[in-house]
Design a protein around this motif. Structure first.
Motif, PDB file in Angstrom:
ATOM      1  N   LYS A 163       0.836  -1.201   0.000  1.00 12.45           N
ATOM      2  CA  LYS A 163       0.000   0.000   0.000  1.00 12.45           C
ATOM      3  C   LYS A 163       0.869   1.248   0.000  1.00 12.45           C
ATOM      4  CE  LYS A 163      -3.749   2.214   2.547  1.00 12.45           C
ATOM      5  NZ  LYS A 163      -4.607   2.146   3.744  1.00 12.45           N
ATOM      6  N   ALA A 164       0.522   2.202  -0.878  1.00  4.43           N
ATOM      7  CA  ALA A 164       1.321   3.420  -0.957  1.00  4.43           C
ATOM      8  C   ALA A 164       1.160   4.223   0.328  1.00  4.43           C
ATOM      9  CB  ALA A 164       0.873   4.264  -2.160  1.00  4.43           C
ATOM     10  N   LYS A 165       2.243   4.894   0.698  1.00  2.00           N
ATOM     11  CA  LYS A 165       2.209   5.736   1.889  1.00  2.00           C
ATOM     12  C   LYS A 165       1.295   6.932   1.646  1.00  2.00           C
ATOM     13  CE  LYS A 165       6.856   4.617   3.539  1.00  2.00           C
ATOM     14  NZ  LYS A 165       8.176   5.165   3.928  1.00  2.00           N
ATOM     15  N   SER A 166       0.482   7.207   2.639  1.00  3.67           N
ATOM     16  CA  SER A 166      -0.382   8.379   2.513  1.00  3.67           C
ATOM     17  C   SER A 166       0.435   9.637   2.703  1.00  3.67           C
ATOM     18  CB  SER A 166      -1.495   8.322   3.559  1.00  3.67           C
ATOM     19  OG  SER A 166      -0.933   8.281   4.855  1.00  3.67           O
ATOM     20  N   PRO A 167       0.063  10.741   2.056  1.00  4.19           N
ATOM     21  CA  PRO A 167       0.809  11.983   2.209  1.00  4.19           C
ATOM     22  C   PRO A 167       0.912  12.389   3.672  1.00  4.19           C
ATOM     23  CG  PRO A 167      -0.749  12.140   0.394  1.00  4.19           C
ATOM     24  CD  PRO A 167      -1.051  10.860   1.104  1.00  4.19           C
ATOM     25  N   HIS A 168       2.089  12.713   4.112  1.00  2.66           N
ATOM     26  CA  HIS A 168       2.379  13.019   5.510  1.00  2.66           C
ATOM     27  C   HIS A 168       2.560  14.523   5.676  1.00  2.66           C
ATOM     28  CE1 HIS A 168       4.123  12.719   9.513  1.00  2.66           C
ATOM     29  NE2 HIS A 168       3.832  11.430   9.518  1.00  2.66           N
ATOM     30  N   GLY A 169       1.462  15.274   5.644  1.00  2.00           N
ATOM     31  CA  GLY A 169       1.547  16.709   5.821  1.00  2.00           C
ATOM     32  C   GLY A 169       1.626  17.435   4.492  1.00  2.00           C
ATOM     33  N   ALA A 170       1.384  18.737   4.561  1.00  2.00           N
ATOM     34  CA  ALA A 170       1.367  19.576   3.362  1.00  2.00           C
ATOM     35  C   ALA A 170       2.757  20.087   3.046  1.00  2.00           C
ATOM     36  CB  ALA A 170       0.413  20.747   3.559  1.00  2.00           C
ATOM     37  N   THR A 171       3.045  20.175   1.754  1.00  2.00           N
ATOM     38  CA  THR A 171       4.323  20.741   1.330  1.00  2.00           C
ATOM     39  C   THR A 171       4.344  22.237   1.617  1.00  2.00           C
ATOM     40  OG1 THR A 171       5.857  20.904  -0.529  1.00  2.00           O
ATOM     41  CG2 THR A 171       3.541  21.267  -1.009  1.00  2.00           C
ATOM     42  N   VAL A 172       5.540  22.763   1.732  1.00  2.00           N
ATOM     43  CA  VAL A 172       5.716  24.190   1.981  1.00  2.00           C
ATOM     44  C   VAL A 172       6.596  24.776   0.885  1.00  2.00           C
ATOM     45  CG1 VAL A 172       6.618  25.949   3.549  1.00  2.00           C
ATOM     46  CG2 VAL A 172       5.503  23.909   4.481  1.00  2.00           C
ATOM     47  N   ILE A 173       6.055  25.705   0.108  1.00  2.00           N
ATOM     48  CA  ILE A 173       6.866  26.465  -0.840  1.00  2.00           C
ATOM     49  C   ILE A 173       6.380  27.912  -0.780  1.00  2.00           C
ATOM     50  CG2 ILE A 173       5.372  25.707  -2.770  1.00  2.00           C
ATOM     51  CD1 ILE A 173       7.873  26.187  -4.596  1.00  2.00           C
ATOM     52  N   ARG A 174       7.275  28.799  -0.346  1.00  2.00           N
ATOM     53  CA  ARG A 174       6.949  30.213  -0.234  1.00  2.00           C
ATOM     54  C   ARG A 174       7.778  31.009  -1.238  1.00  2.00           C
ATOM     55  NH1 ARG A 174       8.172  33.114   3.698  1.00  2.00           N
ATOM     56  NH2 ARG A 174       9.676  31.826   4.843  1.00  2.00           N
ATOM     57  N   VAL A 175       7.222  32.122  -1.676  1.00  3.72           N
ATOM     58  CA  VAL A 175       7.869  32.966  -2.677  1.00  3.72           C
ATOM     59  C   VAL A 175       7.944  34.387  -2.127  1.00  3.72           C
ATOM     60  CG1 VAL A 175       7.910  33.621  -5.099  1.00  3.72           C
ATOM     61  CG2 VAL A 175       6.721  31.542  -4.410  1.00  3.72           C
TER      62      VAL A 175
ATOM     63  N   ARG B 206      14.727  42.359  -8.153  1.00  2.43           N
ATOM     64  CA  ARG B 206      15.897  41.761  -8.799  1.00  2.43           C
ATOM     65  C   ARG B 206      15.966  40.249  -8.611  1.00  2.43           C
ATOM     66  NH1 ARG B 206      20.700  46.163  -8.819  1.00  2.43           N
ATOM     67  NH2 ARG B 206      19.369  47.941  -9.326  1.00  2.43           N
ATOM     68  N   VAL B 207      15.398  39.768  -7.526  1.00  5.78           N
ATOM     69  CA  VAL B 207      15.520  38.341  -7.210  1.00  5.78           C
ATOM     70  C   VAL B 207      14.197  37.844  -6.643  1.00  5.78           C
ATOM     71  CG1 VAL B 207      16.620  36.695  -5.633  1.00  5.78           C
ATOM     72  CG2 VAL B 207      18.020  38.377  -6.819  1.00  5.78           C
ATOM     73  N   ILE B 208      13.841  36.621  -7.017  1.00 12.02           N
ATOM     74  CA  ILE B 208      12.745  35.907  -6.363  1.00 12.02           C
ATOM     75  C   ILE B 208      13.375  34.864  -5.444  1.00 12.02           C
ATOM     76  CG2 ILE B 208      10.784  34.370  -6.686  1.00 12.02           C
ATOM     77  CD1 ILE B 208      10.271  35.647  -9.359  1.00 12.02           C
ATOM     78  N   GLU B 209      12.976  34.891  -4.187  1.00 11.30           N
ATOM     79  CA  GLU B 209      13.488  33.923  -3.210  1.00 11.30           C
ATOM     80  C   GLU B 209      12.427  32.851  -2.982  1.00 11.30           C
ATOM     81  OE1 GLU B 209      15.099  33.747   1.432  1.00 11.30           O
ATOM     82  OE2 GLU B 209      13.971  35.484   0.709  1.00 11.30           O
ATOM     83  N   TYR B 210      12.815  31.593  -3.172  1.00 12.43           N
ATOM     84  CA  TYR B 210      11.939  30.455  -2.891  1.00 12.43           C
ATOM     85  C   TYR B 210      12.423  29.767  -1.611  1.00 12.43           C
ATOM     86  CZ  TYR B 210      10.011  30.691  -7.651  1.00 12.43           C
ATOM     87  OH  TYR B 210       9.396  31.095  -8.810  1.00 12.43           O
ATOM     88  N   ILE B 211      11.494  29.464  -0.705  1.00 18.37           N
ATOM     89  CA  ILE B 211      11.801  28.685   0.486  1.00 18.37           C
ATOM     90  C   ILE B 211      10.963  27.423   0.426  1.00 18.37           C
ATOM     91  CG2 ILE B 211      11.792  28.596   2.998  1.00 18.37           C
ATOM     92  CD1 ILE B 211      11.655  31.980   1.452  1.00 18.37           C
ATOM     93  N   VAL B 212      11.636  26.275   0.451  1.00 15.17           N
ATOM     94  CA  VAL B 212      10.960  24.976   0.342  1.00 15.17           C
ATOM     95  C   VAL B 212      11.201  24.198   1.628  1.00 15.17           C
ATOM     96  CG1 VAL B 212      10.790  22.808  -0.936  1.00 15.17           C
ATOM     97  CG2 VAL B 212      11.252  24.945  -2.159  1.00 15.17           C
ATOM     98  N   SER B 213      10.135  23.629   2.205  1.00 14.24           N
ATOM     99  CA  SER B 213      10.279  22.820   3.411  1.00 14.24           C
ATOM    100  C   SER B 213       9.062  21.907   3.532  1.00 14.24           C
ATOM    101  CB  SER B 213      10.446  23.715   4.650  1.00 14.24           C
ATOM    102  OG  SER B 213      10.778  22.929   5.772  1.00 14.24           O
ATOM    103  N   ALA B 214       8.843  21.392   4.736  1.00 16.65           N
ATOM    104  CA  ALA B 214       7.713  20.511   5.022  1.00 16.65           C
ATOM    105  C   ALA B 214       7.528  20.502   6.533  1.00 16.65           C
ATOM    106  CB  ALA B 214       7.987  19.096   4.498  1.00 16.65           C
TER     107      ALA B 214
END
Length: 466
Positions: A6-18, A82-90
């Motif tokens: 059985k596939a693992k169920s998603p464990h929380g929402a992804t985080v991507i901020r701009v 001048r720049v877009i900053e991406y922050i990725v986490s969980a």
């Protein structure tokens, strides 16, 4: 028959901020990311674990890379983003170190691949993985360059006169290709941010065991400053010890000054109650989160009600249109509608085939032009390339990099020492161009001075005629 696991169920929402960063905000962000300023919530004993996935590994180096990319754009101003900053986490518990399904390195590598496809790898100037905080996260700095192809623009202009009346007509004017700095192109509309959350979830988050955040969410990001302010408010409400409170007792009990005694006692209380106070601060934030989730549910319910109402109005309109018709007549209308829909689909498919054919013809023509350009480049001296304007030179440099038949030409250019690895001029190349600049100016007579008379009354040939 073996039953697949059985596939693992998603464990929380992804985080991507701009975050959009102009010239002033960029410096503060870089100082925080590369730890050249105090970061209270980071563990300095673990900062050495942070990783850089681009050559630039300091604020100064990232700023230099940003300036290089901005040289390609034709619309940079002091107030430009001048720049877009991406922050990725969980969520903290989603990572494998806490028993979750997410391996931080694979998750962050997939995230970087997604952003490279979105912006182009060359426009990503800084990538930092931060492991010295409670939860791993990825910080990516992108210069939002957009390449606009050459096109034509139609304008109404005066083309002449007829019977004394001005005659106007539409003329097409060529618009050359250009590179522009445009954060708005990527995140100027709210729907673009929703699409970012959706596509990032589909391509990165879900394969790594996470899920997309809620649609219509009312949640807001709790900044580091807001967290520290909540913590300080709770500290202030729980600890109210001053030197004045202990002045009398301090004089009797020890030789300490009131300030020294207060500092020692306060330090002991802080060490003892810090975990409790921090939990209280987090409780405030969790209460805020609960309110936001309730608002999210309200918005989702409102959106559903609007959709139901729209379907109800459509059914009422349909019922009014077929009122008084027999069942056979209604059936005939439905069949006609289906036939018309099939015809429209066929027309759209034919249009797609026609567009695909046109695009193929254009591709072949572009390839032909590229081959002709490559033929002319094979014997171009490095000095000639250096004297071209920056945009044209970098275009030719990139063409040489992707074509095998120009490998020797590219090697010859690089060995000349006039260029950096990306086609921009080295110090030696800049010196060459600066030395040749006066020669170009002296070939033209100064304003107000009559040019010398050429023998036999002929003017000297221009630089184009030579």
């Amino acid at each position: 028959m073996k039953i697949p696991p059985k596939a693992k169920s998603p464990h929380g929402a992804t985080v991507i901020r701009v975050v959009k960063l102009n010239k002033n905000k960029l410096g503060a962000s870089l100082a925080h990311t590369y730890r050249t300023m105090p970061v209270p919530h980071a563990d300095s004993s673990r900062t050495h674990l942070n990783q850089d996935w681009r050559p630039a590994s300091s604020p100064k180096e990232v700023q230099a890379e940003v300036r290089k990319r901005l040289e390609l754009a034709d619309n940079v101003t002091d107030n430009s983003v001048r720049v877009i900053e991406y922050i990725v986490s969980a969520p903290h518990e989603a990572f494998s170190e806490q028993g979750g399904p997410v391996a931080w390195e694979k998750y962050f590598r997939d995230s970087l691949d997604y952003l490279e496809n979105r912006h182009g790898a060359d426009n990503i100037v800084g990538v930092n993985v931060q492991l010295d905080e409670q939860t791993p996260h990825l910080v990516v700095y992108v210069v939002p360059l957009v390449r606009y192809p050459a096109t034509t623009r139609k304008r109404e202009v005066i083309v002449g006169k007829r019977d004394g009346e001005i005659v106007r007509g539409v003329r097409a004017f060529p618009v050359p290709s250009r590179t522009a700095l445009s954060a708005t192109y990527y995140m100027g509309k709210r729907y673009q941010l929703r699409e970012l959350q959706t596509t990032f979830a589909e391509e990165v988050a879900i394969p790594n065991g996470l899920r997309r955040g809620l649609h219509n969410s009312a949640a807001t990001h709790v900044t580091t400053r807001q967290y520290h302010q909540a913590l300080l408010r709770k500290m202030a409400s729980n600890l109210d010890l001053t030197s004045k409170d202990l002045e009398f007792q301090g004089m009797l009990w020890s030789k300490e000054s009131p300030d020294e005694h207060a500092a020692r006692i306060t330090s002991l209380v802080v060490d003892h109650y810090a975990p409790i106070v921090e939990s209280a601060a987090k409780a405030d934030i969790e209460k805020k989160r609960a309110n936001e989730m309730a608002e999210t549910a309200r918005r989702t319910e409102a959106a559903l009600e609007r959709e139901i109402e729209a379907h109800r109005r459509i059914r009422e309109k349909y019922s009014s249109l077929v009122a008084g018709l027999t069942d056979d007549e209604v059936k005939g209308i439905r069949e006609f509608s289906r036939d018309r829909l099939r015809e429209r689909q066929k027309e759209e498919e034919a249009k797609k085939r026609e567009n695909a054919k046109r695009q193929e013809v254009e591709r072949v023509e572009r390839k032909k032009q590229e081959n002709e350009k490559a033929t002319n480049l094979r014997h171009m001296p490095a000095e000639t390339l250096a004297r071209l304007d920056n945009h044209q030179r970098i275009q030719l440099w990139r063409l040489a990099m992707v074509r095998d038949d120009l490998e020797k030409t590219l090697t010859r250019w690089m060995e000349s020492g006039l260029f950096n690895g990306d086609g921009t001029l080295s110090n030696r190349g800049k010196t060459l161009v600066e030395k040749s600049a006066p020669e170009l100016h002296t070939s033209h007579p100064r304003r107000g001075v009559s040019p010398a008379i050429h023998p036999k009354g002929k003017r000297p040939p221009s630089s184009f005629e030579r």
